[in-house]
Design an enzyme around this catalytic site. Structure first.
Site, mmCIF file in Angstrom:
data_model
loop_
_atom_site.group_PDB
_atom_site.id
_atom_site.type_symbol
_atom_site.label_atom_id
_atom_site.label_comp_id
_atom_site.label_asym_id
_atom_site.label_seq_id
_atom_site.Cartn_x
_atom_site.Cartn_y
_atom_site.Cartn_z
ATOM 1 N N ARG A 1 -9.092 0.038 3.733
ATOM 2 C CA ARG A 1 -8.110 0.993 3.193
ATOM 3 C C ARG A 1 -6.810 0.295 2.826
ATOM 4 O O ARG A 1 -6.100 0.704 1.916
ATOM 5 C CB ARG A 1 -7.815 2.082 4.242
ATOM 6 C CG ARG A 1 -8.904 3.109 4.446
ATOM 7 C CD ARG A 1 -8.425 4.183 5.394
ATOM 8 N NE ARG A 1 -7.104 4.631 4.988
ATOM 9 C CZ ARG A 1 -6.167 5.027 5.854
ATOM 10 N NH1 ARG A 1 -6.410 5.021 7.155
ATOM 11 N NH2 ARG A 1 -4.991 5.436 5.435
ATOM 12 N N ASP B 1 3.729 -0.380 12.148
ATOM 13 C CA ASP B 1 2.462 -0.793 11.537
ATOM 14 C C ASP B 1 2.114 -2.242 11.844
ATOM 15 O O ASP B 1 1.064 -2.723 11.438
ATOM 16 C CB ASP B 1 2.501 -0.580 10.016
ATOM 17 C CG ASP B 1 2.601 0.888 9.679
ATOM 18 O OD1 ASP B 1 2.968 1.212 8.536
ATOM 19 O OD2 ASP B 1 2.345 1.729 10.567
ATOM 20 N N CYS C 1 -4.727 7.996 9.674
ATOM 21 C CA CYS C 1 -4.931 7.403 11.006
ATOM 22 C C CYS C 1 -4.562 8.413 12.103
ATOM 23 O O CYS C 1 -3.621 9.166 11.966
ATOM 24 C CB CYS C 1 -4.070 6.154 11.152
ATOM 25 S SG CYS C 1 -4.482 4.898 9.942
ATOM 26 N N LYS D 1 0.837 -1.213 0.000
ATOM 27 C CA LYS D 1 0.000 0.000 0.000
ATOM 28 C C LYS D 1 0.864 1.253 0.000
ATOM 29 O O LYS D 1 0.668 2.161 -0.804
ATOM 30 C CB LYS D 1 -0.890 0.008 1.245
ATOM 31 C CG LYS D 1 -1.549 1.354 1.546
ATOM 32 C CD LYS D 1 -2.423 1.341 2.773
ATOM 33 C CE LYS D 1 -1.705 1.624 4.036
ATOM 34 N NZ LYS D 1 -1.446 3.041 4.332
ATOM 35 N N ASN D 2 1.858 1.296 0.901
ATOM 36 C CA ASN D 2 2.606 2.538 1.080
ATOM 37 C C ASN D 2 3.594 2.795 -0.039
ATOM 38 O O ASN D 2 4.048 3.918 -0.232
ATOM 39 C CB ASN D 2 3.277 2.556 2.459
ATOM 40 C CG ASN D 2 2.227 2.631 3.566
ATOM 41 O OD1 ASN D 2 1.079 3.010 3.307
ATOM 42 N ND2 ASN D 2 2.586 2.227 4.755
ATOM 43 N N ARG E 1 0.522 14.671 13.727
ATOM 44 C CA ARG E 1 1.226 14.136 12.561
ATOM 45 C C ARG E 1 1.754 15.332 11.786
ATOM 46 O O ARG E 1 1.234 15.728 10.768
ATOM 47 C CB ARG E 1 0.291 13.252 11.735
ATOM 48 C CG ARG E 1 -0.092 11.983 12.486
ATOM 49 C CD ARG E 1 -0.798 10.952 11.638
ATOM 50 N NE ARG E 1 0.116 10.255 10.728
ATOM 51 C CZ ARG E 1 -0.269 9.206 9.982
ATOM 52 N NH1 ARG E 1 -1.518 8.816 10.011
ATOM 53 N NH2 ARG E 1 0.583 8.600 9.178
HETATM 54 C C1 EPZ Z 1 4.239 6.375 6.900
HETATM 55 O O1 EPZ Z 1 3.568 7.464 7.536
HETATM 56 C C2 EPZ Z 1 3.195 5.302 6.711
HETATM 57 N N1 EPZ Z 1 2.110 5.817 5.861
HETATM 58 C C3 EPZ Z 1 2.615 4.872 8.064
HETATM 59 O O2 EPZ Z 1 1.802 3.740 7.799
HETATM 60 C C4 EPZ Z 1 3.750 4.424 8.992
HETATM 61 O O3 EPZ Z 1 3.220 4.195 10.278
HETATM 62 C C5 EPZ Z 1 4.833 5.489 9.059
HETATM 63 O O4 EPZ Z 1 5.286 5.858 7.740
HETATM 64 C C6 EPZ Z 1 6.049 5.007 9.846
HETATM 65 O O5 EPZ Z 1 6.585 3.864 9.230
HETATM 66 C C7 EPZ Z 1 2.327 5.880 4.526
HETATM 67 O O6 EPZ Z 1 3.376 5.531 4.022
HETATM 68 C C8 EPZ Z 1 1.173 6.408 3.713
HETATM 69 P P1 EPZ Z 1 6.624 9.309 9.236
HETATM 70 P P2 EPZ Z 1 4.311 8.903 7.631
HETATM 71 O O7 EPZ Z 1 6.747 10.612 8.551
HETATM 72 O O8 EPZ Z 1 5.173 9.084 6.452
HETATM 73 C C9 EPZ Z 1 7.291 12.282 12.873
HETATM 74 C C10 EPZ Z 1 -0.104 2.416 7.749
HETATM 75 O O9 EPZ Z 1 -0.602 1.777 8.678
HETATM 76 N N2 EPZ Z 1 7.296 13.331 11.850
HETATM 77 O O10 EPZ Z 1 7.655 8.246 8.982
HETATM 78 O O11 EPZ Z 1 3.261 9.906 7.918
HETATM 79 C C11 EPZ Z 1 5.915 11.660 13.042
HETATM 80 O O12 EPZ Z 1 5.136 12.421 13.946
HETATM 81 C C12 EPZ Z 1 0.381 3.828 7.990
HETATM 82 O O13 EPZ Z 1 0.106 1.959 6.606
HETATM 83 C C13 EPZ Z 1 7.648 14.626 12.222
HETATM 84 O O14 EPZ Z 1 7.932 14.909 13.386
HETATM 85 O O15 EPZ Z 1 5.198 8.677 8.939
HETATM 86 C C14 EPZ Z 1 6.245 10.294 13.580
HETATM 87 O O16 EPZ Z 1 6.477 10.382 14.975
HETATM 88 C C15 EPZ Z 1 -0.013 4.325 9.356
HETATM 89 N N3 EPZ Z 1 7.675 15.592 11.269
HETATM 90 C C16 EPZ Z 1 7.567 9.957 12.897
HETATM 91 O O17 EPZ Z 1 8.100 11.196 12.425
HETATM 92 C C17 EPZ Z 1 7.371 15.315 9.947
HETATM 93 O O18 EPZ Z 1 7.429 16.240 9.106
HETATM 94 C C18 EPZ Z 1 7.439 9.017 11.719
HETATM 95 O O19 EPZ Z 1 6.513 9.588 10.823
HETATM 96 C C19 EPZ Z 1 7.024 13.995 9.597
HETATM 97 C C20 EPZ Z 1 6.997 13.014 10.557
#
Ligand code: EPZ
Length: 431
Positions: free
Chosen positions: A400, A308, A119, A24-25, A124
């Site tokens: 989803r 995840d 989610c 998916k991702n 976020r």
């Molecule tokens: C991706 O989300 C995935 N979604 C999520 O999967 C997954 O949980 C996550 O990566 C971590 O592996 C998709 O790919 C669509 P991050 P993303 O930016 O990119 C912080 C699922 O179940 N952060 O890696 O949004 C954030 O708060 C979904 O398939 C900042 O601080 O996650 C978090 O604590 C749920 N500033 C950490 O980084 C930013 O600008 C990781 O977030 C961005 C993120």
């Protein structure tokens, strides 16, 4: 609210094989990145899930031509995009819509995208995405819930991500791919779908090196060409069926996997008492251990144990002997679903990012909700092992990210059905 539900009766000792769909991702990042490529692409092994349908709907509204070649193959033609502003309702329903910022900025020098939903794991933020765009010379602002980025001539730069962020890594990569000069992303995310996106862009003529380690170098190119590309298998879908097999004392063969991506998940399932046997592109997961053992888990960015998979492993640990501790190392609050497991008799206490799970002999089926995508997978696993019947509502979350999960589990012998509940009668849906 939808009256669709999933109804599960206790289903142990599953048998057979299940084929994993495309990730998916990966699919969401690659579909958005085609906007930046600018030429028609054919994407194969796309999972048949509602998030992909939603991304296609958003792309169509921008002027992208989408042709479904089959359930899992899509032709995407971005040549006649008419909008660089994506402020549709759909945007708020999916986190990955933020990839349109990098893709539209890269192709047109500007983009405005409503802040995404997705989610609910607490805050976020997108500050690291903005940091990446600013490193390329873009001006960024968020007004009234819409993030706008602008730069007519992107120039390569160096960005150190303060947080390992999958989204910021992917968005910066997409934005940098046509920038003048070289971009270096440090402290980059290493997830399989980051590598998949880099491989997709390179198949279009991009010049990206280092995806999969924490420093990614992107040498900007003037133009990109269309391609035919196959999405990698979904690490988390595979992990979900692996956890379900151990929980239900089953013996199933999971096909279309990349073993390397499943190392952390396998390690924990072996600690619990599962037997894992890898083949070239499949894995056999069996368990005939009545006394599953407790274990401690800390979710981390790849190659650590994936966040995840956190709800799914907590559902499994709820019936493992002893007390397990699960620390959520990525999101600030990803335990909202625990209340649903408690309704089924799980003994779990939560303090911030730590869940303490005291294993119980058995769970008991009842009415529960799917509070988000992976929480839905957790209550399905709980429903398979619980005594009695479990009825899950809000299943649109599950749809989803899991292609035909009811049909796949039913084919393994699980007593699981989709139903549509109406006041006067219940329709039993086809699996
Ligand atoms: C991706 O989300 C995935 N979604 C999520 O999967 C997954 O949980 C996550 O990566 C971590 O592996 C998709 O790919 C669509 P991050 P993303 O930016 O990119 C912080 C699922 O179940 N952060 O890696 O949004 C954030 O708060 C979904 O398939 C900042 O601080 O996650 C978090 O604590 C749920 N500033 C950490 O980084 C930013 O600008 C990781 O977030 C961005 C993120």
């Amino acid at each position: 609210m939808s009256n669709k539900k999933i109804v599960i009766n206790k289903s142990m000792n599953l048998r057979g094989s299940v084929k994993i769909a495309g990730a998916k991702n990966s699919a969401l990042g690659i579909l958005a990145a085609i906007v930046c490529v600018g030429e028609p692409c054919i994407i194969e092994n796309v999972p048949d899930i509602s998030d992909v349908a939603l991304m296609c709907s958003i792309l169509s509204k921008l002027g992208v031509k989408i042709d479904m070649i089959s359930k899992n193959s899509i032709k995407v033609d971005p040549r006649n995009i008419t909008l660089t502003c994506a402020n549709f309702d759909e945007i708020r329903h999916m986190r990955a819509s933020y990839y349109l910022l990098g893709a539209l900025l890269s192709r047109f020098g500007e983009a405005s995208v409503a802040m995404p939903g997705g989610c609910d794991f607490g805050l976020r933020p997108m500050d690291q995405h903005i940091k990446g765009f600013e490193a390329l010379g873009a001006k960024c602002e968020t007004i009234g819930g819409i993030t706008s980025v602008k730069c007519k001539h992107l120039k390569g730069g160096r960005v150190y991500l303060d947080v390992v962020s999958v989204g910021a890594t992917i968005n910066t990569m997409i934005a940098a791919v046509r920038a003048e000069g070289t971009t270096i992303i440090e402290n980059a995310a290493k997830e399989p779908h980051v590598v998949d996106l880099a491989n997709f862009l390179n198949s279009c003529g991009a010049d990206i090196h280092g995806a999969g380690i924490d420093v990614i170098t992107i040498n900007g190119v003037k133009s990109l060409t269309g391609t035919r590309y196959q999405i990698i298998p979904d690490q988390i879908e595979a992990g979900t069926y692996m956890a379900a097999s151990v929980a239900t004392q089953s013996d199933i063969l999971i096909t279309n996997v990349i073993p390397k991506h499943l190392e952390a998940i396998s390690a924990k399932l072996r600690e619990i008492g599962g037997e894992i046997e890898f083949f070239e592109d499949s894995v056999r997961v069996s368990c005939n251990n009545k006394n599953l053992r407790k274990c401690n888990v800390k979710t981390m960015p790849y190659p650590g144990f994936p966040t995840d998979m956190q709800p799914q492993i907590v559902a499994l640990l709820s019936v493992c002997e002893g007390t397990s501790m699960v620390t959520e190392g990525v999101w600030e609050s990803r335990f909202r679903y625990i209340s649903e497991l408690r309704r089924m008799g799980a003994k779990v206490s939560v303090d911030g990012r730590l869940a303490v799970i005291e294993g119980v002999k058995n769970l008991v089926g009842t009415n529960v909700k799917s509070v988000d995508l992976r929480a839905g997978a957790a209550v399905i696993i709980a429903g398979l092992i619980a005594d009695g019947q479990t009825r899950i509502e809000n299943i649109s979350h599950i749809e989803r990210g899991y292609e035909n999960i009811v049909g796949k589990l039913s084919n393994l012998g699980a007593d699981i059905k989709n139903i549509i509940e109406t006041p006067e009668k219940v329709f039993l849906g086809a699996c």
